[in-house]
Design a protein around this motif. Structure first.
Motif, PDB file in Angstrom:
ATOM      1  N   UNK A   1       0.814  -1.509   0.282  1.00 50.50           N
ATOM      2  CA  UNK A   1       0.110  -0.130   0.290  1.00 50.50           C
ATOM      3  C   UNK A   1       0.731   1.781   0.503  1.00 50.50           C
ATOM      4  N   UNK A   2       1.962   0.668   0.892  1.00 51.25           N
ATOM      5  CA  UNK A   2       2.678   2.136   0.747  1.00 51.25           C
ATOM      6  C   UNK A   2       3.333   2.618  -0.831  1.00 51.25           C
ATOM      7  N   UNK A   3       3.942   1.812  -1.044  1.00 51.79           N
ATOM      8  CA  UNK A   3       4.837   2.142  -2.628  1.00 51.79           C
ATOM      9  C   UNK A   3       3.542   2.179  -3.357  1.00 51.79           C
TER      10      UNK A   3
ATOM     11  N   UNK B   1       7.504   9.325   2.418  1.00 51.72           N
ATOM     12  CA  UNK B   1       8.434   9.034   2.935  1.00 51.72           C
ATOM     13  C   UNK B   1       8.544   8.878   4.051  1.00 51.72           C
ATOM     14  N   UNK B   2       8.535  10.054   5.410  1.00 55.34           N
ATOM     15  CA  UNK B   2       9.047  10.133   6.496  1.00 55.34           C
ATOM     16  C   UNK B   2       8.082   9.088   7.482  1.00 55.34           C
TER      17      UNK B   2
ATOM     18  N   UNK C   1      17.222   8.576   1.733  1.00 53.52           N
ATOM     19  CA  UNK C   1      16.582   9.978   0.793  1.00 53.52           C
ATOM     20  C   UNK C   1      16.088  10.955   1.525  1.00 53.52           C
ATOM     21  N   UNK C   2      15.664  10.808   2.365  1.00 53.43           N
ATOM     22  CA  UNK C   2      15.036  11.532   3.277  1.00 53.43           C
ATOM     23  C   UNK C   2      15.950  12.783   3.616  1.00 53.43           C
TER      24      UNK C   2
ATOM     25  N   UNK D   1       7.165  15.771  -5.106  1.00 55.48           N
ATOM     26  CA  UNK D   1       7.840  16.258  -4.009  1.00 55.48           C
ATOM     27  C   UNK D   1       7.902  16.396  -2.828  1.00 55.48           C
ATOM     28  N   UNK D   2       7.046  17.205  -2.665  1.00 54.11           N
ATOM     29  CA  UNK D   2       7.064  17.640  -0.881  1.00 54.11           C
ATOM     30  C   UNK D   2       6.254  16.075  -0.679  1.00 54.11           C
TER      31      UNK D   2
END
Length: 597
Positions: free
Chosen positions: A426-428, A444-445, A593-594, A437-438
């Motif tokens: 689900x996340x992917x 991602x966070x 990445x973050x 991007x934001x």
């Protein structure tokens, strides 16, 4: 139902489960009939076979196990119905009395079945090997081997029966006291009286004033009942210590590891790997999050706060259903079709309400019925992930059901596989559809925080349990001593990015966590499952061809295989220390990445 940080359509009805597939009502003739029939069958089985099991040939023992399984499934249906009604409203005294009555009746009935496993464990190895040659018994080999793994810890028949019958006035009674205390508590937050679920939900609110007020209200509420929570914790820890000593388990965690069919050294390797990774995971991330908030360190109530740029305004239930089912179906149409059954039928209880059990779970009930899901859905992205998690449990339980009542149950270490994998799918899917991007950074966070809560926080809680049970062996602990163990383990895990002093109000937050009460040492299974899924998902990304089929076969195996057998087709081995490092590197990669974003 929802606060300002997650507006959803309050007029849109959230699903409520219908337990009629188990029984239409507490006074239904079918329920009474099942109680009476189970009691009769259990007594009959005992009269015919007690003292005879070692002398049976394999075919006869196989037939006995089939009868035993049928009675246990009937008892499981009764217990499931009572447990689910109770979870729906733990404050109703009549529902609580019904739950207790069924618990007592099924305990009495199952006492007549206790001889089966006790005598199976007394069969010598040579005789057992001959019996297993019969196909009728060989089918149950995984269950029989699990039962016999407890042979070194089995006590006399009389003591085993006493422990079995006294459970309802021992640990079970303390569990009930804890549940009903939590259900009845109300927490003062901004002039409102909230349930624990409602107050805990505000810790992820967009408004920092609400987060702080909720934390203060929760701390005050827990502190007001600390005497009760300390008594429950001390009593259950001592109860476990006594039984562990009698059964000669070397460590407090050993009984759980044996039940999970995982070796002590494998769990030790997991715990060590996660603790060694604290600095590059949680310590690093929370320092990064504090920087985003413009502070040197976050207050503990801001640990799970939405990021300042997060505009999450809520996800309606229909949208949540669509998101999760599309993610499941994209991976495997069969997985998606199984998940859809929960929404098409009344198998989910989603809405928060007073008296309802907090949190979320998937209850497998029995193979002749189907699982049920409980949630407290408030429309946040995190709630969507919770739905994906519990639905993963549900489809896992459906796939394993055909193995039968004794073989469908999955050890806790593998039970979290489908749930965490469902979250990852689900996340992917959410990440893939976002080009901003934001928004991608926020997603991602959020995923990193979920993974830290699943891996780092659960291992920190495991460490709390380990130290608590070790220290309790020296004598009863005060609430302050319990709080110090809790704070020490949390400070170690969260690092300098979270403000936690020795006198922090967070020192009482150990009090509300049900896993410590109901299932000691359960929590490491979450970290086990997350690291396992990270490794599995890496294999899927590298070699997707044929993966879904092998994955569904893994789930359908239920409790018929151990972790080494299940992971071998994917080239993975949880006994290899590198396995855990591989899983943890996925979390570290997301944080990398973050940091670059």
């Amino acid at each position: 139902m929802a606060d300002d940080s997650a507006k959803i359509d309050e007029k849109a009805a959230l699903p409520v489960w219908d337990l009629a597939d188990l029984y239409p009502a507490p006074d239904a003739p079918a329920l009474t009939r099942d109680l009476e029939e189970a009691a009769r069958q259990a007594k009959d089985l005992r009269q015919r076979f007690e003292g005879q099991i070692a002398r049976l040939d394999g075919m006869a023992l196989g037939a006995l196990v089939v009868e035993y399984e049928a009675i246990q499934e009937r008892l499981g249906r009764l217990a499931s119905y009572a447990q689910l009604r109770y979870a729906g409203n733990m404050s109703d005294p009549e529902i609580a009395r019904f739950h207790q009555t069924i618990d007592e009746r099924t305990t009495d009935i199952s006492a007549d079945l206790l001889f089966v496993t006790l005598e199976i464990n007394k069969i010598d190895d040579a005789t057992f090997a001959r019996q297993l040659a019969a196909p009728a018994l060989a089918r149950y080999r995984p269950w029989l081997e699990m039962v016999r793994s407890f042979r070194p810890h089995q006590l006399s028949d009389e003591v085993e029966r006493l422990l079995h019958e006294k459970r309802i006035t021992g640990a079970s009674a303390w569990n009930r006291l804890f549940d009903e205390t939590i259900a009845e508590m109300r927490f003062a937050v901004d002039g409102k009286e909230l349930t624990s679920e409602g107050a805990l939900t505000l810790l992820v609110d967009r408004d920092p004033r609400k987060r702080k007020a909720a934390a203060e209200g929760l701390a005050a509420g827990f502190r007001s009942r600390l005497k009760t929570f300390s008594l429950v914790t001390n009593t259950l820890a001592k109860d476990k210590e006594i039984e562990d000593r009698w059964r000669k388990f070397p460590r407090p965690v050993s009984a759980r590891n044996l039940a999970n069919q995982v070796e002590d050294e494998v769990v030790d390797a997991l715990v060590k790997a996660v603790k060694d990774a604290y600095p590059k995971l949680s310590h690093r991330y929370y320092k990064l999050k504090a920087k985003w908030f413009g502070v040197a360190a976050l207050d503990y109530w801001d640990r799970n706060a939405p990021l300042p740029q997060d505009q999450d305004r809520g996800v309606s239930w229909p949208d949540a259903e669509k998101l999760v089912l599309e993610a499941y179906s994209a991976f495997s149409p069969e997985l998606g079709a199984l998940g859809r059954r929960f929404f098409e039928r009344p198998w989910i209880d989603a809405g928060p309400r007073a008296g309802k059990a907090p949190g979320a779970f998937a209850h497998p009930t029995v193979p002749s019925a189907h699982p049920y899901l409980l949630m407290n859905y408030r429309g946040r992205t995190r709630d969507v992930m919770t739905l994906a998690h519990e639905l993963g449990h549900g489809v896992h339980q459906l796939l394993a059901g055909p193995q039968g009542h004794l073989l469908a149950d999955t050890p806790l270490t593998l039970a979290e596989t489908a749930s965490v994998f469902g979250e990852m799918l689900t996340f992917q899917a959410l990440l893939k559809r976002e080009s901003d991007p934001q928004v991608r950074r926020i997603l991602l966070a959020s995923k990193v925080e979920d993974m830290l809560n699943t891996v780092v926080r659960q291992i920190a809680m495991h460490e709390y349990e380990r130290r608590l049970h070790d220290t309790r062996r020296q004598g009863e602990l005060t609430a302050d001593e319990i709080g110090k163990i809790w704070l020490d383990t949390q400070i170690e895990a969260l690092g300098p990015g979270i403000k936690l002093e020795a006198d922090s109000d967070y020192g009482v937050f150990w009090a509300y966590i049900p896993h410590f009460i109901h299932s000691p040492f359960y929590v490491y299974a979450y970290a086990f499952g997350d690291c396992l899924v990270n490794s599995l998902y890496a294999v899927y990304r590298e070699r997707p061809e044929g993966f879904p089929k092998k994955y569904l076969e893994l789930l359908a195996a239920g409790g018929t295989k151990r972790h080494r057998e299940l992971l071998a087709p994917f080239g993975l081995d949880a006994a290899d220390p590198a396995f855990w490092s591989k899983g943890l590197s996925v979390v570290a990669g997301f944080i990398d990445e973050l940091e670059k974003a």
